[in-house]
Design a protein around this motif. Structure first.
Motif, PDB file in Angstrom:
ATOM      1  N   PRO A  16      24.746   0.679  -5.051  1.00 17.51           N
ATOM      2  CA  PRO A  16      26.067   0.034  -5.085  1.00 17.51           C
ATOM      3  C   PRO A  16      26.460  -0.410  -3.675  1.00 17.51           C
ATOM      4  N   SER A  17      25.649  -1.304  -3.114  1.00 12.32           N
ATOM      5  CA  SER A  17      25.974  -1.714  -1.747  1.00 12.32           C
ATOM      6  C   SER A  17      26.673  -3.066  -1.731  1.00 12.32           C
ATOM      7  N   GLY A  18      27.202  -3.471  -2.901  1.00 10.63           N
ATOM      8  CA  GLY A  18      28.051  -4.661  -2.945  1.00 10.63           C
ATOM      9  C   GLY A  18      27.268  -5.911  -3.256  1.00 10.63           C
ATOM     10  N   GLY A  19      27.663  -6.588  -4.346  1.00  9.11           N
ATOM     11  CA  GLY A  19      27.032  -7.860  -4.661  1.00  9.11           C
ATOM     12  C   GLY A  19      25.734  -7.704  -5.410  1.00  9.11           C
ATOM     13  N   LEU A  20      25.752  -8.069  -6.683  1.00  6.78           N
ATOM     14  CA  LEU A  20      24.519  -8.070  -7.477  1.00  6.78           C
ATOM     15  C   LEU A  20      24.043  -9.504  -7.573  1.00  6.78           C
ATOM     16  N   THR A  21      22.728  -9.702  -7.534  1.00  7.61           N
ATOM     17  CA  THR A  21      22.191 -11.065  -7.588  1.00  7.61           C
ATOM     18  C   THR A  21      21.391 -11.283  -8.866  1.00  7.61           C
ATOM     19  N   LEU A  22      21.037 -12.558  -9.067  1.00  2.80           N
ATOM     20  CA  LEU A  22      20.146 -12.911 -10.169  1.00  2.80           C
ATOM     21  C   LEU A  22      18.819 -12.154 -10.027  1.00  2.80           C
ATOM     22  N   MET A  47      23.621   4.449 -10.665  1.00  2.00           N
ATOM     23  CA  MET A  47      24.144   3.837  -9.439  1.00  2.00           C
ATOM     24  C   MET A  47      23.765   4.795  -8.320  1.00  2.00           C
ATOM     25  N   VAL A  48      22.919   4.375  -7.387  1.00  4.91           N
ATOM     26  CA  VAL A  48      22.448   5.334  -6.377  1.00  4.91           C
ATOM     27  C   VAL A  48      23.357   5.284  -5.142  1.00  4.91           C
ATOM     28  N   ASP A  49      24.516   5.940  -5.276  1.00  2.00           N
ATOM     29  CA  ASP A  49      25.481   5.882  -4.165  1.00  2.00           C
ATOM     30  C   ASP A  49      25.005   6.662  -2.942  1.00  2.00           C
ATOM     31  N   LEU A  50      24.200   7.713  -3.150  1.00  2.00           N
ATOM     32  CA  LEU A  50      23.704   8.462  -1.987  1.00  2.00           C
ATOM     33  C   LEU A  50      22.718   7.618  -1.177  1.00  2.00           C
ATOM     34  N   HIS A  51      22.010   6.726  -1.852  1.00  2.00           N
ATOM     35  CA  HIS A  51      21.122   5.811  -1.127  1.00  2.00           C
ATOM     36  C   HIS A  51      21.932   4.755  -0.369  1.00  2.00           C
ATOM     37  N   ALA A  55      21.757   3.118   5.035  1.00  8.05           N
ATOM     38  CA  ALA A  55      21.440   2.024   5.965  1.00  8.05           C
ATOM     39  C   ALA A  55      22.565   1.771   6.961  1.00  8.05           C
ATOM     40  N   LYS A  56      23.792   1.696   6.447  1.00  7.72           N
ATOM     41  CA  LYS A  56      24.901   1.466   7.382  1.00  7.72           C
ATOM     42  C   LYS A  56      26.165   2.128   6.849  1.00  7.72           C
ATOM     43  N   PHE A  57      27.134   2.251   7.734  1.00  9.90           N
ATOM     44  CA  PHE A  57      28.389   2.889   7.348  1.00  9.90           C
ATOM     45  C   PHE A  57      29.037   2.107   6.214  1.00  9.90           C
ATOM     46  N   GLN A  58      29.467   2.815   5.186  1.00  5.38           N
ATOM     47  CA  GLN A  58      30.156   2.159   4.069  1.00  5.38           C
ATOM     48  C   GLN A  58      31.614   2.606   4.084  1.00  5.38           C
ATOM     49  N   ASP A  59      32.486   1.648   4.081  1.00  3.96           N
ATOM     50  CA  ASP A  59      33.904   1.970   3.985  1.00  3.96           C
ATOM     51  C   ASP A  59      34.145   2.680   2.640  1.00  3.96           C
ATOM     52  N   PRO A  60      34.811   3.855   2.639  1.00  4.74           N
ATOM     53  CA  PRO A  60      34.935   4.642   1.407  1.00  4.74           C
ATOM     54  C   PRO A  60      35.544   3.874   0.225  1.00  4.74           C
ATOM     55  N   ALA A  61      36.612   3.118   0.488  1.00  3.61           N
ATOM     56  CA  ALA A  61      37.249   2.395  -0.630  1.00  3.61           C
ATOM     57  C   ALA A  61      36.290   1.330  -1.175  1.00  3.61           C
ATOM     58  N   ARG A  64      33.578   3.004  -3.313  1.00  3.90           N
ATOM     59  CA  ARG A  64      34.121   3.338  -4.651  1.00  3.90           C
ATOM     60  C   ARG A  64      34.198   2.085  -5.526  1.00  3.90           C
ATOM     61  N   HIS A  65      34.723   1.003  -4.927  1.00  2.00           N
ATOM     62  CA  HIS A  65      34.834  -0.256  -5.680  1.00  2.00           C
ATOM     63  C   HIS A  65      33.452  -0.742  -6.118  1.00  2.00           C
ATOM     64  N   ASN A  66      32.507  -0.724  -5.180  1.00  2.00           N
ATOM     65  CA  ASN A  66      31.167  -1.258  -5.490  1.00  2.00           C
ATOM     66  C   ASN A  66      30.461  -0.428  -6.561  1.00  2.00           C
ATOM     67  N   THR A  67      30.702   0.875  -6.550  1.00  2.00           N
ATOM     68  CA  THR A  67      30.060   1.734  -7.550  1.00  2.00           C
ATOM     69  C   THR A  67      30.605   1.412  -8.938  1.00  2.00           C
ATOM     70  N   ARG A  68      31.931   1.259  -9.016  1.00  2.00           N
ATOM     71  CA  ARG A  68      32.524   0.919 -10.326  1.00  2.00           C
ATOM     72  C   ARG A  68      32.109  -0.490 -10.751  1.00  2.00           C
TER      73      ARG A  68
END
Ligand code: TYM
Length: 340
Positions: A16-22, A47-51, A55-61, A64-68
């Protein structure tokens, strides 16, 4: 292969690192749905949130949004929580617990050879997180904590799945057991490696700075059609045989995308469209992509209007998952000799 017979079980995950592609859709999600509907496997999708934090710092909010949003993407693409177990990795603690064991099974040399580690750590490996280095051991744990037998993924995950087999084999060998299966990668279909729409030598990726290089799962019909119309091509007509796509990466990519979206083989597509210019093929592809992809983005938006329902689905998934993972972790600890 091990001699033990394991329940046919599919596991796969997406960050869940934001943005799903084709690329994610054709290389992974669409095939997750096919395996779910085939009915011969129990299917677990994650959803592999621990993964996602390696790579880089993820803003907590944002995380959460990206996982949902990823959960909404799975469901919109056709994953049915009544047929598949849909989970968020951190809600099933046995993944991280088994990963620790695998950190002690895998060797530094194995990890250092991973091409994704080399690509992501870049020239400054000293500054990369320890989690990024250990990433493939957590991935092996994701799979093996379910004794999963099959893992559908895109081409870029092949090396990680080979490592997963190495970890299972070394564990079984070291402890003289036949406990973890040697999981089969399932890398099949016309779109195991979807390429950028702007450059046929680069993988389609959410991290490409050019939005025109990819179709996002959140793109509406207009955006999808426009990106396909503008996709890079060459001046030649489409061939009637696969050999004619050799050294034509952009043409091959668009034909692969068409075939995967339309559940056809590349040969079948070329029989139909061979001889056509891109001027007539692109509108066909645009119509097909809009017909298949636009409803997903609409459904995702509807699902995101009720995140409490998404959270309930994930909580149920975690409970179902732990019925499988808790006994496997317990048995692993027993094999290792942990008192408990
Ligand atoms: P991730 O999140 O990068 O990608 C998720 C899935 O999408 C596929 N994919 C593609 N397939 C074809 N063409 C593309 N351009 C493309 N881009 C992405 C990926 O191959 C993948 O199947 N390490 C994994 C996540 C993971 C996992 C697991 C997967 C964690 N644990 C256990 C399977 C089993 C990853 O980063 O995928």
């Amino acid at each position: 292969m091990t001699d033990t017979t394991f329940t046919p079980r599919v596991f796969s995950g997406i960050q869940p690192s934001g943005g799903l592609t084709l690329g994610n859709y054709l290389g992974a999600m669409k095939r997750f749905v096919d395996m779910q509907d085939e009915g011969s496997y129990q299917t677990v999708y994650c959803m592999v949130d621990l993964h996602a934090i390696t790579a880089k710092f993820q803003d907590p909010a944002t995380l959460r949004h990206n996982t949902r949003e990823l959960a909404a993407g799975f469901i919109a693409a056709g994953i049915d929580p009544a047929k598949s177990i849909l989970i968020n990795q951190s809600q099933v603690p046995e993944h991280a617990q088994l990963a620790w064991i695998f950190n002690c099974v895998a060797r530094m040399g194995w990890m250092g050879r991973m091409t994704q580690w080399k690509d992501k750590a870049g020239k400054n490996a000293e500054a990369a997180s320890l989690g990024l280095f250990a990433y493939p051991a957590l991935m092996a744990a994701d799979i093996l904590i379910y004794h999963a037998t099959h893992v559908p993924v895109g081409e870029d995950q092949k090396q990680h799945l080979e490592l997963t087999r190495d970890i299972a084999a070394k564990f079984n060998h070291d402890y003289g057991v036949d406990f973890f299966p040697l999981t089969e990668p399932v890398i099949e279909g016309a779109a195991t490696r979807v390429m950028s729409l702007r450059d046929g030598s680069k993988k389609m990726s959410k991290s490409d700075p050019s939005d025109a290089s990819r179709i996002n799962l959140t793109d509406d019909a207009d955006a999808i059609a426009k990106k396909i119309r503008k996709a890079k091509t060459d001046p030649d007509a489409l061939p009637s045989e696969i050999e004619g796509l050799k050294d034509r990466p952009e043409a091959r990519n668009l034909v692969n995308i068409y075939a995967a979206l339309n559940d056809q083989t590349v040969e079948q597509v070329l029989t139909d469209v061979g001889g056509q210019q891109f001027g007539s093929f692109k509108p066909l592809l645009a119509d097909l992509a809009v017909a298949k992809m636009a409803p997903i983005s609409i459904r995702m938006a509807e699902l995101m209007a009720d995140t409490a329902e998404i959270d309930r689905i994930l909580a149920r998934g975690a409970t179902q998952a732990r019925e499988i993972t808790a006994p496997i972790l317990k048995k692993t600890y027993e094999i290792i000799g942990m008192v408990g």
